[in-house]
Design a protein around this motif. Structure first.
Motif, PDB file in Angstrom:
ATOM      1  N   GLN A  63       0.431  -1.230   0.022  1.00 19.06           N
ATOM      2  CA  GLN A  63       0.330  -0.370   0.080  1.00 19.06           C
ATOM      3  C   GLN A  63       1.081   1.530   0.064  1.00 19.06           C
ATOM      4  OE1 GLN A  63      -2.411  -0.898   3.511  1.00 19.06           O
ATOM      5  NE2 GLN A  63      -3.654  -1.412   2.222  1.00 19.06           N
ATOM      6  N   ASN A  64       2.086   0.949   0.832  1.00 14.60           N
ATOM      7  CA  ASN A  64       2.440   2.323   0.645  1.00 14.60           C
ATOM      8  C   ASN A  64       3.259   2.649  -0.456  1.00 14.60           C
ATOM      9  OD1 ASN A  64       3.965   3.228   3.413  1.00 14.60           O
ATOM     10  ND2 ASN A  64       2.668   2.001   4.318  1.00 14.60           N
ATOM     11  N   ALA A  66       1.941   1.561  -2.849  1.00 13.30           N
ATOM     12  CA  ALA A  66       1.682   2.560  -4.460  1.00 13.30           C
ATOM     13  C   ALA A  66       1.262   3.652  -4.342  1.00 13.30           C
ATOM     14  CB  ALA A  66      -0.042   1.526  -4.172  1.00 13.30           C
ATOM     15  N   ALA A  67       1.320   4.596  -2.957  1.00 12.40           N
ATOM     16  CA  ALA A  67       0.786   5.531  -2.779  1.00 12.40           C
ATOM     17  C   ALA A  67       2.366   6.649  -2.440  1.00 12.40           C
ATOM     18  CB  ALA A  67      -0.164   5.876  -1.671  1.00 12.40           C
ATOM     19  N   LYS A  68       3.186   5.787  -3.028  1.00  7.12           N
ATOM     20  CA  LYS A  68       4.299   6.830  -2.562  1.00  7.12           C
ATOM     21  C   LYS A  68       4.381   7.860  -3.377  1.00  7.12           C
ATOM     22  CE  LYS A  68       7.249   4.650  -6.596  1.00  7.12           C
ATOM     23  NZ  LYS A  68       7.710   3.073  -6.141  1.00  7.12           N
ATOM     24  N   ASN A  69       3.974   8.150  -4.297  1.00  8.30           N
ATOM     25  CA  ASN A  69       3.579  10.036  -4.789  1.00  8.30           C
ATOM     26  C   ASN A  69       2.932  10.466  -4.753  1.00  8.30           C
ATOM     27  OD1 ASN A  69       5.589   8.474  -7.099  1.00  8.30           O
ATOM     28  ND2 ASN A  69       3.701   8.115  -8.259  1.00  8.30           N
ATOM     29  N   VAL A  70       2.031   9.763  -3.281  1.00 10.24           N
ATOM     30  CA  VAL A  70       0.972  11.053  -2.099  1.00 10.24           C
ATOM     31  C   VAL A  70       1.429  11.061  -1.717  1.00 10.24           C
ATOM     32  CG1 VAL A  70      -2.054  10.920  -2.097  1.00 10.24           C
ATOM     33  CG2 VAL A  70      -0.997   9.470  -4.678  1.00 10.24           C
TER      34      VAL A  70
END
Length: 172
Positions: A63-64, A66-70
């Protein structure tokens, strides 16, 4: 007076191989496991539960990623703590519900722990602890290209592996 019984619930019991990694599936598995744990309590014993978290921490890391750009990804040790809290919450909630249903006089408490390890432990050089979901060989090769260490896991597919150094001290 009963004995103190230590129960170890594996991370793969909480999220079984090939099972979709949903909260509902994990909670259902925990409810089933804790139902049997309460039977031990009803027999007059004190229970202490410890648990694994390989699938859960792996999914939190995914999850981290997948969301690293946010949102900035958390380090693996923080993801590990997050999984401890998540699993502890499910265990405590389920145990308290069983206790209430059966009219048992008992308390339940969840504790997060940290361990001290040797920074020079060989495990940091050769990761062996499988985490997360299972991947096909092709998917594993793609993840290796991204820098992950992957390993075949007991004929069930490939999983990411991380260091698992020997604990020196368990801190409360």
């Amino acid at each position: 007076m009963g004995k103190r019984v230590v129960l170890a619930l594996g991370g793969n019991a909480i999220l079984q191989p090939k099972q979709e990694a949903t909260y509902a599936n994990q909670l259902k598995n925990v409810i089933s496991a804790t139902r049997h744990m309460i039977e031990i309590k009803e027999a007059g014993h004190k229970i202490v539960i410890t648990h694994g978290n390989g699938p859960q921490v792996g999914n939190i890391i995914a999850q981290n990623e997948a969301a690293k750009n946010v949102v900035e990804p958390l380090p693996i040790y923080a993801c590990n703590a997050e999984s401890q809290g998540f699993i502890g919450y499910m265990l405590e909630k389920s145990l308290k519900n069983h206790i209430k249903e059966r009219g048992i006089a008992a308390n339940v408490a969840t504790f997060l722990t940290m361990v001290e390890v040797d920074k020079d432990d060989i495990a940091f050089e050769k990761p062996t602890k499988p985490i997360g979901v299972f991947y096909s060989e092709e998917e594993a090769k793609q993840l290796e290209e991204k820098g992950f260490t992957m390993s075949e896991d007991a004929g069930r597919g490939y999983r990411r592996v991380v260091p698992s150094p020997e604990p020196k001290v368990i801190m409360g």
